[in-house]
Design a protein around this motif. Structure first.
Motif, short mmCIF file in Angstrom:
data_model
loop_
_atom_site.label_atom_id
_atom_site.label_comp_id
_atom_site.label_asym_id
_atom_site.label_seq_id
_atom_site.Cartn_x
_atom_site.Cartn_y
_atom_site.Cartn_z
N GLU A 1 5.30 28.97 70.90
CA GLU A 1 6.31 29.89 71.40
C GLU A 1 5.63 31.09 72.06
O GLU A 1 4.50 31.44 71.76
CB GLU A 1 7.23 30.35 70.27
N PHE B 1 15.49 32.22 73.32
CA PHE B 1 15.56 32.74 71.95
C PHE B 1 14.35 32.36 71.11
O PHE B 1 14.38 32.48 69.89
CB PHE B 1 16.85 32.26 71.27
N SER B 2 13.29 31.89 71.74
CA SER B 2 12.02 31.59 71.05
C SER B 2 12.18 30.69 69.84
O SER B 2 11.51 30.87 68.84
CB SER B 2 11.34 32.88 70.57
N ALA B 3 13.08 29.72 69.91
CA ALA B 3 13.25 28.82 68.77
C ALA B 3 12.14 27.76 68.78
O ALA B 3 11.47 27.56 69.80
CB ALA B 3 14.61 28.14 68.84
N ASN B 4 11.97 27.11 67.64
CA ASN B 4 11.00 26.03 67.53
C ASN B 4 11.31 24.94 68.55
O ASN B 4 12.42 24.42 68.64
CB ASN B 4 11.10 25.47 66.11
N LEU C 1 6.87 21.58 75.02
CA LEU C 1 7.10 20.23 74.51
C LEU C 1 8.59 20.06 74.32
O LEU C 1 9.18 20.61 73.39
CB LEU C 1 6.36 20.04 73.19
N THR D 1 14.39 22.18 68.73
CA THR D 1 15.34 22.31 69.82
C THR D 1 15.45 21.01 70.61
O THR D 1 16.54 20.57 70.97
CB THR D 1 14.93 23.45 70.77
N ARG E 1 6.52 35.10 73.54
CA ARG E 1 7.38 36.26 73.76
C ARG E 1 6.59 37.21 74.63
O ARG E 1 5.49 37.62 74.25
CB ARG E 1 7.65 36.98 72.43
N ARG F 1 5.10 43.95 76.03
CA ARG F 1 4.95 44.91 77.11
C ARG F 1 4.19 46.12 76.64
O ARG F 1 3.89 46.24 75.47
CB ARG F 1 6.32 45.31 77.66
N VAL G 1 17.75 28.07 74.41
CA VAL G 1 17.47 28.17 72.97
C VAL G 1 15.97 28.33 72.71
O VAL G 1 15.54 29.23 71.99
CB VAL G 1 18.03 26.94 72.23
#
Lengths: 371, 301
Positions: free
Chosen positions: B296, B81-84, B31, B88, B298, B301, B77
């Motif tokens: 988000e 960097f997995s920001a909201n 989004l 963002t 990430r 592994r 971003v």
């Protein structure tokens, strides 16, 4: 290559350092952009960020009888910080609970409309001590009602609160536009889209002569003290935090999820509404199409920059207020465009969000290898 | 009626570009609320380039590149960097408004010749329908072509299926060996380029000049449009024409005999979107809403 690796526990020092790093990077990059636009970055830094300190310094070095008006600019910073702090703390409560109310501009506008409704329709001779509280309560109620819609739609239909609260922002802006051009338009206003001036009894008095600093500041400080207590020392505050961090745990602890959604939206809506009401009954003194509803978005920066914590938010509101006043000054003295301030604000949030990754992750150099 | 219909098609064009781009990003699960900012960056870059080089083609390219550059900030971003994502996106909108103002400052008051229009063949020009469909510039026709391509891509290509899979369940997609973040980044960049072209249309054709905040909230309407179209490309055409009709109805109130104040007409798209969103959410089992929208991711592994 650099990768992010999850920390076992969030880093507290990174959480405090992140805003400082973000502000520094923002100033450096912002000034570079201003240099690229052909203006002096040194002058811009002075105009944008140092003016309140320069002014206070001049004030202290001036004989008391010549000090008139010297505190005007520093007081303006506080005036701007009032709505930013109020909206910011409300948003912080919502963000703590994991709910993204980004409709604060709409709730702010409804607050101003409701306060204006009271101010324009009370009898002339009523005392200020009745009229002003009525205006502010009506404003908070207006913001609360507007915030109730996304909360209701989220609880009842599962509709995404980010999208609904955002849409309602634009509905609110158009509603205000219609009101000031239609039903509440000043008949003696030479056709300008504005309501008549509010009566004297609906205007928040000034604290400091020669400035626009008003008693809304005291109200903000009281509200912050109360909210700090609720957030840090009561079960309700704990409930917000748990709901945000671990929704399942909150459920097992018996915290009613739906109740939390309503409560959080009501609080943040009421605070945004109150901010709108204060703005309308202080510096503006009437309703007009443009009442700085963009504070509602800037307050998101305030909430994040202030670490969702009351004290941090007060400081962050001052930082954002400085960029606003600095931007106005830069428009006049450097000929920078009105929106140049937004470069700083947007970059600040982008850098902050980036630096915040370091709270939960650490950077690692990793050589590429296949498992 | 005829001028109104022509105005609707023209006004729908920036919505079509921005919403189609955002649709692709959202179908991949992202989004991006930065549409308004990316449009402004596209508008200013297109205008400055077209004015200095004299080529509107280069202007359009510059608009797409500027929109994609804005999207790149979002990618770094929010995905890197997995920001909201919501925060963002808002930051990008704020930044885009500021940066475009700074870049375009020296160009306020300059004017361009609008893009050339396709002439209707003389024998057919007497028909009203022909006059409505001809007499537009290349970007108007391009918008409809773009939607057709995106529709084909999402529904009939393997790559489009992968993109939807990433949007619907990023963990399963990763388990299947799909590069979730790579696919999402490309989708967001594509969305940025489209938003940039939407902005370029405003400053090259719609009102061929540069003014601060000239997108005037069209990026937000484009966001609403994606939801209103329930994340389906072909419905975007329908939605864009309706939203544009409400947008233009205010200007044609006298010809169309409308009594409602223009503000209420302008509100309609937002209210319709809320209603559509509620209906989609209530019937969520059979919708095309990307299940991972805004969440988000990430890679583990």
């Amino acid at each position: 290559m650099i990768t992010l690796e999850k920390r076992l526990a969030p880093s507290t020092s990174a959480s405090i350092l992140s805003p400082i790093i973000a502000i520094t990077l923002t100033i450096i990059c912002g000034l570079l952009m201003i240099q690229a636009a052909g203006k002096s970055p040194v002058e811009a830094f002075d105009v944008y960020f140092l003016f309140p300190f320069n002014d206070i310094n001049t004030y202290l070095n001036t004989a008391p009888e010549d000090r008139g008006g010297l505190l005007y600019q520093p007081a303006e910073v506080l005036v701007k910080a009032i709505p930013l702090a109020l909206i910011g703390i409300g948003l912080a409560i919502a963000f703590r609970a994991g709910l993204f109310n980004i409709g604060a501009p709409g709730q702010y506008i409804l607050g101003a409309i409701f306060a204006g409704g009271v101010a324009l329709h009370v009898p002339e001779n009523l005392s200020r001590f009745i009229v002003l509280p009525l205006c502010l309560i009506a404003g908070a109620f207006g913001g609360l009602l507007w915030a109730l819609i996304p909360a209701f739609l989220r609880v009842r239909a599962g509709a995404n609160e980010i999208l609904t609260s955002l849409m309602l922002t634009y509905v609110a802006a158009l509603l205000l536009d219609w009101i000031v051009r239609g039903p509440w338009k000043d008949p003696a206003g030479f056709g300008f889209p504005q309501t008549p001036d509010f009566p004297e009894s609906a205007i928040i008095p000034i604290i400091l002569e020669g400035t626009r600093l008003h008693w809304g500041l005291a109200l903000v400080l009281i509200i912050f003290a109360v909210l700090w207590f609720i957030l840090a020392r009561t079960v309700t505050g704990f409930r917000f935090t748990v709901t945000g961090l671990a929704p399942k745990a909150a459920h097992f602890a018996g915290f009613n999820q739906r109740g939390t959604v309503y409560l959080v939206f009501l609080i943040s809506g009421a605070l945004a509404g109150l901010a709108g009401a204060i703005e309308a009954t202080s510096t503006i003194g009437q309703l007009q199409p443009e009442i700085s509803a963009e504070y509602g978005f800037a307050a998101i920066i305030v909430a994040f920059l202030g670490r969702l914590h009351p004290v941090g938010i007060l400081l962050a509101a001052l930082v954002l207020a400085i960029t606003y006043i600095g931007g106005e000054n830069a428009q006049i003295s450097l000929g920078l465009p009105k929106n140049a301030t937004l470069v700083f604000q947007g970059m600040l949030l982008l850098f902050l969000l980036t630096c915040d990754a370091l709270i939960h992750y650490r950077l690692r150099w990793r050589t590429r290898r296949r498992a | 009626m005829e001028p109104f219909l022509i105005a609707v098609i023209v006004a729908a064009t920036p919505f079509l570009y921005a919403a189609t781009g955002e649709l692709v990003a959202e179908r991949s699960g992202v989004l991006n609320l930065g549409v308004e900012g990316m449009m402004l960056l596209g508008a200013v870059a297109a205008f400055v380039t077209a004015l200095t080089t004299g080529s509107s083609g280069l202007g359009i390219l510059a608009g797409a590149a500027a929109g994609a550059t804005g999207a790149l900030l979002f990618v770094i971003v929010a995905l890197g960097f997995s920001a909201n994502q919501a925060a963002t996106g808002l930051a990008l909108t704020i930044f885009g408004a500021g940066a475009s103002g700074l870049i375009g400052q020296g160009y306020v008051g300059e004017a361009l010749k609008p893009l050339p229009k396709l002439q209707a063949p003389e024998q057919l020009a007497e028909f009203s329908g022909v006059r409505i469909l001809f007499n537009h510039d290349v970007l108007v026709y391009g918008a409809f072509a773009l939607i057709a391509i995106v529709w084909l891509y999402l529904n009939f290509t393997r790559s489009g299926l992968r993109l939807r899979a990433v949007g619907d369940d990023h963990h399963s997609a990763q388990a299947l060996g799909l590069g979730v973040l790579r696919i999402r980044s490309l989708a967001v960049l594509f969305g940025g380029a489209c938003a940039g072209i939407g902005g370029a249309y405003l400053s090259l054709a719609y009102t061929p000049l540069w003014a601060e905040d000239m997108t005037a909230g069209r990026g937000w309407i484009a966001l609403a449009l994606v939801v209103f179209a329930s994340w389906r490309p072909l419905r975007i055409v329908f939605g864009a024409l309706i939203f544009a009709a409400f947008d233009q109805a205010g200007n044609y109130r006298e010809t169309l005999n409308i009594e409602i104040p223009s503000q209420f007409l302008s509100m309609a798209p937002y209210l319709a979107t809320i209603i559509a969103l509620v209906m989609i959410s209530l019937a969520s089992r059979r919708s095309d809403t990307p299940a991972c929208l805004g969440r988000e991711f990430r890679p583990d592994r």
